[in-house]
Motif scaffolding. Sequence first.
Motif, PDB file in Angstrom:
ATOM      1  N   MET A  61      -3.190   5.069  -5.657  1.00  0.00           N
ATOM      2  CA  MET A  61      -3.621   4.632  -4.317  1.00  0.00           C
ATOM      3  C   MET A  61      -4.761   3.633  -4.387  1.00  0.00           C
ATOM      4  O   MET A  61      -4.753   2.614  -3.681  1.00  0.00           O
TER       5      MET A  61
ATOM      6  N   THR B 257      -9.328   5.006   0.748  1.00  0.00           N
ATOM      7  CA  THR B 257      -8.829   3.661   0.454  1.00  0.00           C
ATOM      8  C   THR B 257      -8.669   2.837   1.727  1.00  0.00           C
ATOM      9  O   THR B 257      -8.927   1.633   1.732  1.00  0.00           O
ATOM     10  N   LYS B 258      -8.265   3.478   2.809  1.00  0.00           N
ATOM     11  CA  LYS B 258      -8.088   2.730   4.050  1.00  0.00           C
ATOM     12  C   LYS B 258      -9.435   2.450   4.732  1.00  0.00           C
ATOM     13  O   LYS B 258      -9.583   1.441   5.427  1.00  0.00           O
TER      14      LYS B 258
ATOM     15  N   THR C  82      -3.533   0.205  -5.763  1.00  0.00           N
ATOM     16  CA  THR C  82      -2.684  -0.558  -4.844  1.00  0.00           C
ATOM     17  C   THR C  82      -3.426  -0.931  -3.571  1.00  0.00           C
ATOM     18  O   THR C  82      -3.500  -2.109  -3.193  1.00  0.00           O
ATOM     19  N   ASN C  83      -3.979   0.066  -2.900  1.00  0.00           N
ATOM     20  CA  ASN C  83      -4.535  -0.137  -1.556  1.00  0.00           C
ATOM     21  C   ASN C  83      -5.840  -0.913  -1.558  1.00  0.00           C
ATOM     22  O   ASN C  83      -6.136  -1.626  -0.595  1.00  0.00           O
TER      23      ASN C  83
ATOM     24  N   LEU D 255      -5.227  -5.273  -3.038  1.00  0.00           N
ATOM     25  CA  LEU D 255      -5.605  -6.114  -1.890  1.00  0.00           C
ATOM     26  C   LEU D 255      -6.702  -7.100  -2.288  1.00  0.00           C
ATOM     27  O   LEU D 255      -6.665  -8.283  -1.919  1.00  0.00           O
TER      28      LEU D 255
ATOM     29  N   TYR E 149      -6.677   8.940   0.125  1.00  0.00           N
ATOM     30  CA  TYR E 149      -5.956   7.939   0.914  1.00  0.00           C
ATOM     31  C   TYR E 149      -6.834   7.419   2.043  1.00  0.00           C
ATOM     32  O   TYR E 149      -6.927   6.202   2.264  1.00  0.00           O
TER      33      TYR E 149
ATOM     34  N   VAL F 257     -10.414  -0.647   3.047  1.00  0.00           N
ATOM     35  CA  VAL F 257      -9.753  -1.828   3.613  1.00  0.00           C
ATOM     36  C   VAL F 257     -10.483  -2.293   4.864  1.00  0.00           C
ATOM     37  O   VAL F 257     -10.695  -3.496   5.071  1.00  0.00           O
TER      38      VAL F 257
ATOM     39  N   GLY G  40       0.840  -1.195   0.000  1.00  0.00           N
ATOM     40  CA  GLY G  40       0.000   0.000   0.000  1.00  0.00           C
ATOM     41  C   GLY G  40       0.871   1.240   0.000  1.00  0.00           C
ATOM     42  O   GLY G  40       2.069   1.173   0.259  1.00  0.00           O
TER      43      GLY G  40
ATOM     44  N   ASN H 212      -5.013  -7.907   7.142  1.00  0.00           N
ATOM     45  CA  ASN H 212      -4.918  -6.706   6.321  1.00  0.00           C
ATOM     46  C   ASN H 212      -4.290  -5.570   7.124  1.00  0.00           C
ATOM     47  O   ASN H 212      -4.679  -5.335   8.270  1.00  0.00           O
TER      48      ASN H 212
END
Length: 258
Positions: A112, A160-161, A115-116, A120, A157, A164, A93, A141
Amino acid sequence: MVSIQNQVVLVTGASSGIGMACAKAFAATGAKLILAARREDRLQTLATALKDEFGVESYVLVLDVCDRNQTQTQLNSLPEPWSNIDILVNNAGLSRGLNKLHEGSIQDWEEMIDTNVKGLLYVTRALVPGMVERQQGHIINIGSIAGHETYPNGNVYCATKAAVRAISEGLKQDLLGTPVRVSSVDPGLVETEFSDVRFRGDTDRAEKVYQNLTPLTPEDVADVVLFCATRPAHVNLSEVLLLPTDQSGATLVHRRSP
């Protein structure tokens, strides 16, 4: 602590930071490591170090998780004895930029998200069916406090988290009735290459992020990841929010006088 000796652990983003620390923490238990990242030279150096220090074998997997076809092909064609993965650490990430949304770079956003989130998902989709079939597995994760609290200029950002975190929760629900576990380890400030990457090599700006406070180290996060993985089979640590003592929120930090 439950032994995970000889279990196969795949760590994405293993070439630096939290991923490298996780690889070392698992190697110390006698686990077998699949080291996945884009930078082959760093992976080979790490594999040699793990062999020398811990006597464990590693499999180097040059992988860009953003590439769906490559990810699916590589993970579905792992040779024996590496093909049956017991523990997946989704660590790959990054963050790019720190701008207001209306001034942000679309290229940064795509990197971002690819990838993130998508990366995943690609890795998880490739490996979890085998875990379900074998009735054994654990997905861990690496999230972020940014998935709990949005902060100014962190918009995409943080999104994206947050994704997750939602994916981790949804996957755990979908796996109910199987013994496959799902954990999310969500750190605050960790001193890695994270800020250098965010600011595209502006080292002075990156160093100011951690100035006059004591951030987490990659090893601190790896300790928690390993703790999650070594609980008894009936214990699932679903979510761990991990902060340095000098931090109490995404933007609340205590900086000592220089």
